[in-house]
Design an enzyme around this catalytic site. Structure first.
Site, PDB file in Angstrom:
ATOM      1  N   LYS A 144       0.636  -1.144  -0.014  1.00  0.00           N
ATOM      2  CA  LYS A 144       0.056   0.035   0.070  1.00  0.00           C
ATOM      3  C   LYS A 144       1.093   1.229  -0.090  1.00  0.00           C
ATOM      4  O   LYS A 144       1.853   1.264   1.026  1.00  0.00           O
ATOM      5  CB  LYS A 144      -0.994   0.127   1.434  1.00  0.00           C
ATOM      6  CG  LYS A 144      -1.562   1.450   1.407  1.00  0.00           C
ATOM      7  CD  LYS A 144      -2.454   1.393   2.756  1.00  0.00           C
ATOM      8  CE  LYS A 144      -3.033   2.719   2.860  1.00  0.00           C
ATOM      9  NZ  LYS A 144      -4.079   2.585   4.139  1.00  0.00           N
ATOM     10  N   ASP A 161      -2.577  10.158   3.439  1.00  0.00           N
ATOM     11  CA  ASP A 161      -3.921   9.857   3.638  1.00  0.00           C
ATOM     12  C   ASP A 161      -4.642  10.962   4.331  1.00  0.00           C
ATOM     13  O   ASP A 161      -4.394  10.981   5.634  1.00  0.00           O
ATOM     14  CB  ASP A 161      -3.945   8.492   4.065  1.00  0.00           C
ATOM     15  CG  ASP A 161      -5.351   7.975   4.651  1.00  0.00           C
ATOM     16  OD1 ASP A 161      -6.346   8.690   3.997  1.00  0.00           O
ATOM     17  OD2 ASP A 161      -5.584   7.035   5.352  1.00  0.00           O
ATOM     18  N   LYS A 209      -9.831  13.142   8.065  1.00  0.00           N
ATOM     19  CA  LYS A 209      -9.333  12.771   9.446  1.00  0.00           C
ATOM     20  C   LYS A 209      -9.321  14.109  10.444  1.00  0.00           C
ATOM     21  O   LYS A 209      -9.384  15.069   9.865  1.00  0.00           O
ATOM     22  CB  LYS A 209      -8.090  12.462   9.361  1.00  0.00           C
ATOM     23  CG  LYS A 209      -7.882  10.809   8.684  1.00  0.00           C
ATOM     24  CD  LYS A 209      -6.365  10.577   8.575  1.00  0.00           C
ATOM     25  CE  LYS A 209      -6.276   9.003   8.024  1.00  0.00           C
ATOM     26  NZ  LYS A 209      -7.073   8.006   8.628  1.00  0.00           N
ATOM     27  N   ASP A 237       1.630   6.605   5.304  1.00  0.00           N
ATOM     28  CA  ASP A 237       0.804   5.581   4.911  1.00  0.00           C
ATOM     29  C   ASP A 237       1.249   4.908   3.692  1.00  0.00           C
ATOM     30  O   ASP A 237       0.268   4.277   3.062  1.00  0.00           O
ATOM     31  CB  ASP A 237      -0.602   6.205   4.574  1.00  0.00           C
ATOM     32  CG  ASP A 237      -1.885   5.531   5.021  1.00  0.00           C
ATOM     33  OD1 ASP A 237      -1.625   4.453   5.666  1.00  0.00           O
ATOM     34  OD2 ASP A 237      -3.031   5.791   4.370  1.00  0.00           O
ATOM     35  N   ASP A 259     -12.098   7.311   3.794  1.00  0.00           N
ATOM     36  CA  ASP A 259     -10.940   7.206   4.688  1.00  0.00           C
ATOM     37  C   ASP A 259     -10.341   5.507   4.846  1.00  0.00           C
ATOM     38  O   ASP A 259      -9.198   5.220   5.293  1.00  0.00           O
ATOM     39  CB  ASP A 259     -11.140   7.750   6.117  1.00  0.00           C
ATOM     40  CG  ASP A 259      -9.565   7.757   6.843  1.00  0.00           C
ATOM     41  OD1 ASP A 259      -8.634   7.636   6.292  1.00  0.00           O
ATOM     42  OD2 ASP A 259      -9.697   8.259   8.014  1.00  0.00           O
ATOM     43  N   GLU A 263      -9.349   3.708   2.315  1.00  0.00           N
ATOM     44  CA  GLU A 263      -8.946   3.905   0.956  1.00  0.00           C
ATOM     45  C   GLU A 263      -7.859   2.648   0.628  1.00  0.00           C
ATOM     46  O   GLU A 263      -7.947   2.357  -0.650  1.00  0.00           O
ATOM     47  CB  GLU A 263      -8.357   5.301   0.690  1.00  0.00           C
ATOM     48  CG  GLU A 263      -6.995   5.468   1.172  1.00  0.00           C
ATOM     49  CD  GLU A 263      -6.829   5.347   2.471  1.00  0.00           C
ATOM     50  OE1 GLU A 263      -7.734   5.563   3.226  1.00  0.00           O
ATOM     51  OE2 GLU A 263      -5.468   5.103   3.008  1.00  0.00           O
ATOM     52  N   ARG A 282      -7.684  -0.546   1.150  1.00  0.00           N
ATOM     53  CA  ARG A 282      -7.955  -1.417   0.745  1.00  0.00           C
ATOM     54  C   ARG A 282      -8.738  -1.429  -0.526  1.00  0.00           C
ATOM     55  O   ARG A 282      -8.645  -2.713  -1.446  1.00  0.00           O
ATOM     56  CB  ARG A 282      -9.608  -2.163   1.674  1.00  0.00           C
ATOM     57  CG  ARG A 282     -10.557  -1.308   1.816  1.00  0.00           C
ATOM     58  CD  ARG A 282     -11.206  -1.539   2.963  1.00  0.00           C
ATOM     59  NE  ARG A 282     -10.778  -0.867   4.020  1.00  0.00           N
ATOM     60  CZ  ARG A 282     -11.354  -0.962   5.493  1.00  0.00           C
ATOM     61  NH1 ARG A 282     -12.402  -1.562   5.602  1.00  0.00           N
ATOM     62  NH2 ARG A 282     -10.647  -0.250   6.446  1.00  0.00           N
TER      63      ARG A 282
HETATM   64  N1  BES Z   1      -4.061   4.735   6.899  1.00  0.00           N
HETATM   65  C1  BES Z   1      -5.169   4.438   7.714  1.00  0.00           C
HETATM   66  C2  BES Z   1      -4.941   3.497   9.009  1.00  0.00           C
HETATM   67  C3  BES Z   1      -3.694   3.925   9.782  1.00  0.00           C
HETATM   68  C4  BES Z   1      -4.165   4.321  11.138  1.00  0.00           C
HETATM   69  C5  BES Z   1      -2.416   3.624   9.517  1.00  0.00           C
HETATM   70  C6  BES Z   1      -3.229   4.795  11.972  1.00  0.00           C
HETATM   71  C7  BES Z   1      -1.498   4.053  10.560  1.00  0.00           C
HETATM   72  C8  BES Z   1      -1.909   4.723  11.793  1.00  0.00           C
HETATM   73  C9  BES Z   1      -6.576   4.014   7.001  1.00  0.00           C
HETATM   74  O1  BES Z   1      -6.641   4.501   5.641  1.00  0.00           O
HETATM   75  C10 BES Z   1      -7.584   4.409   7.626  1.00  0.00           C
HETATM   76  O2  BES Z   1      -7.887   5.517   7.416  1.00  0.00           O
HETATM   77  N2  BES Z   1      -8.513   3.272   8.172  1.00  0.00           N
HETATM   78  C11 BES Z   1      -9.656   3.777   8.856  1.00  0.00           C
HETATM   79  C12 BES Z   1     -10.753   2.716   8.262  1.00  0.00           C
HETATM   80  C13 BES Z   1     -12.044   3.163   8.730  1.00  0.00           C
HETATM   81  C14 BES Z   1     -12.440   4.308   8.134  1.00  0.00           C
HETATM   82  C15 BES Z   1     -13.009   1.813   8.513  1.00  0.00           C
HETATM   83  C16 BES Z   1      -9.236   3.473  10.367  1.00  0.00           C
HETATM   84  O3  BES Z   1      -8.813   2.618  10.592  1.00  0.00           O
HETATM   85  O4  BES Z   1      -9.861   4.414  11.131  1.00  0.00           O
HETATM   86 ZN    ZN Z   2      -4.743   4.799   4.723  1.00  0.00          ZN
HETATM   87 MN    MN Z   3      -7.624   6.034   5.551  1.00  0.00          MN
END
Ligand code: BES
Ligand code: ZN
Ligand code: MN
Length: 496
Positions: free
Chosen positions: A262, A267, A274, A285, A344, A346, A348
């Site tokens: 990835k 992000d 966020k 990310d 967010d 994204e 996947r």
């Molecule tokens: N890049 C983030 C996940 C992340 C969080 C990486 C903290 C490193 C540190 C990912 O894209 C994300 O935002 N995931 C969300 C998913 C949710 C919206 C279903 C999350 O984990 O909150």
């Molecule tokens: Zn992300």
């Molecule tokens: Mn995200």
């Protein structure tokens, strides 16, 4: 940033000034050969100062003493390796890191003769690798450099019984260390400097090592139908890319193994933006992609006897007038449709298209993807383990073993029909977010729909790739997590 540490291996030599590193157990006695070379005065001095400083020779501890007259060194660095029972599980890279953290100045001579422990050439090489990892700094953007801390300069001479064998083992370890540092650099770089195009250009630099590179631009991706990946990038003014790196060190035509990363260069969350606090961390990310680049470097530089494909999806997730919305439905390259619930979620979406593309084009023996995919993995495993998800027990077992061997540990997490059910969508084949419960497993089960039953493992490295607990080999923000583990996996099972 690229260090300029010089590492040499020689038959037991006197120190050339600087620091002399010796190892002691809890009796505070070095090995008899080292004691002889040090002389009774120095051995005595160690015991005396240790008593005053309550240094007990415990594992992971060290003490520095001014060298007595007669030794051709300025200081003695006395490193503890603990009681006899602790020594079986000695982590040589961590030991090297500890040494590199204690040594000050330009030159160190390390007498690798540990009381009661035989150091193999691989052990010595791991120690030297630990030195390089420990001395990593990232200060490219500091106009005033801090010279007070140990940094990426200096010369380490390891005095060993078989210098030729150690040198040979270190050749491989050196390439692995450079791979880890390359991954760390990519993760530390700010997102304005490293967009998808610039990241792809960094991957392209691997051609120097004989890696073949191909880069897909947006037009090529349109043609392939990678609309899930493109949807993530459509709110950014910087175009998306996919970079494909191929190392063909195995038999011609033999089925390759594949690694996927990835690479979200930043992000923001997109329209589901966020919160502001800590958002700067989302420059990291792309740590999965960085690991794949670092791994390809490691494999190519040690000329691994395997055919390996590394593929990274590079996009920026931004909100603007053309950004993707919650409610949008995208058709992936596989033909399956995904309803966007949360922009967010994204990562996947990016991986869905890249995983499908890789299995379709390369028919690999297995696919392993790495992704900073979910915050939920931090809730489950803190920053101690990466989450491991797999449809194949043998592959999962091998990854877990390589994790134990390198200290980059993984913990297996569940997949299954319960989680598939949670991502069912009212309007499309699936949805990209199912809320907080089981967040790492629902993300992984979306990925699984794009692997077409190829043996596959997914490593959720959101906790381990950055801001992770400090160790003797990692004192910075980005860790370069995964390069050592995957190199080890390839070495132990997929070469020759
Ligand atoms: N890049 C983030 C996940 C992340 C969080 C990486 C903290 C490193 C540190 C990912 O894209 C994300 O935002 N995931 C969300 C998913 C949710 C919206 C279903 C999350 O984990 O909150
Ligand atoms: Zn992300
Ligand atoms: Mn995200």
């Amino acid at each position: 940033m690229a260090d300029s540490i010089k590492i040499d291996f020689q038959a037991p030599v006197a120190a050339e000034g600087g620091d002399l590193v010796v190892f002691v157990g809890e009796t505070l006695k070095p090995s008899s050969a080292v004691a002889k070379r040090l002389g009774p005065k120095a051995v005595d001095l160690i015991a005396k100062v240790a008593a005053v400083e309550s240094f007990k020779g415990k594992a992971k501890s060290a003490m520095v003493v001014a060298a007595p007259a007669g030794l051709s060194a300025d200081r003695l660095v006395v490193v503890g390796i603990g009681a006899e029972k602790d020594r079986a599980g000695l982590d040589w890279a961590q030991l090297g890191g500890l040494v590199a953290g204690k040594v000050a100045g330009k030159t160190a001579t390390v007498w690798v003769d540990l009381p009661g422990v035989e150091a193999s050439p691989e052990n010595v090489a791991d120690m030297a690798l630990g030195v390089r990892l420990r001395r990593y700094t990232f200060d490219r953007y500091k106009t005033r450099k801090d010279d007070s801390k140990p940094n990426g300069t200096g010369r380490f001479v390891f005095a060993v019984s078989d210098p030729a064998a150690a040198k040979k083992a270190f050749k491989a370890a050196d390439g692995i260390a450079t791979g880890v540092l390359l991954a760390r650099d990519l993760v530390n770089e700010p997102p304005n400097v490293l967009g998808p195009k610039e990241f792809a250009a960094r991957a392209e630099a691997l051609t120097k090592l004989g890696v073949e590179i191909e880069i897909l631009d947006e037009k090529a991706m349109q043609k392939l139908g990678m609309r899930a990946l493109l949807g993530v990038g459509q709110g950014s003014s910087r175009g998306s890319r996919v970079a494909i790196m191929r190392w063909n060190g195995g038999k011609a035509g033999a089925q390759p193994i594949a690694f996927i990363g990835k690479g979200v260069v930043f992000d923001s969350g997109g329209i589901s933006i966020k919160p502001g606090g800590g958002m700067e961390d989302m420059k990291g990310d792309m740590a999965g992609a960085a690991c794949v680049v670092g791994l390809m470097h490691a494999l190519a530089s040690r000329k691994a006897k395997a055919n390996v494909v590394g593929t990274i999806g590079l996009v920026e997730n931004m909100p603007d007038g053309s950004a993707q919305r919650p409610g949008d439905i995208v058709t992936t390259m596989s033909g399956q449709t995904i309803e966007i619930i949360n922009t967010d979620a994204e990562g996947r979406l990016v991986l869905a298209d890249v995983l499908w593309y890789v299995q379709d084009r390369f028919k690999p023996k297995f696919m392993i993807d790495l992704a900073t995919l979910t915050g939920a993995i931090l809730v489950a495993l803190a920053q101690e383990y990466a989450g491991l998800f797999s449809n194949n027990d043998e592959l999962a077992q091998r990854i877990a073993e390589a994790g134990k061997a390198t200290g980059e540990r993984v913990w297996r997490m569940p997949l299954g029909p319960e989680f598939d059910k949670m991502i069912e969508s009212k309007f499309a084949d699936m949805k990209n977010s199912a809320g907080r419960h089981g967040g790492s497993s629902t993300a992984a089960s979306l990925l699984q729909k794009f692997v077409n039953d190829v043996p596959w493992a997914h490593l959720d490295i959101a906790g381990t790739a950055m801001g992770s607990p400090q160790s003797e080999t990692n004192k910075g923000w980005s860790s370069g997590w995964g390069v050592r583990l995957l190199d080890r996996l390839v070495r132990d099972h997929y070469e020759g």
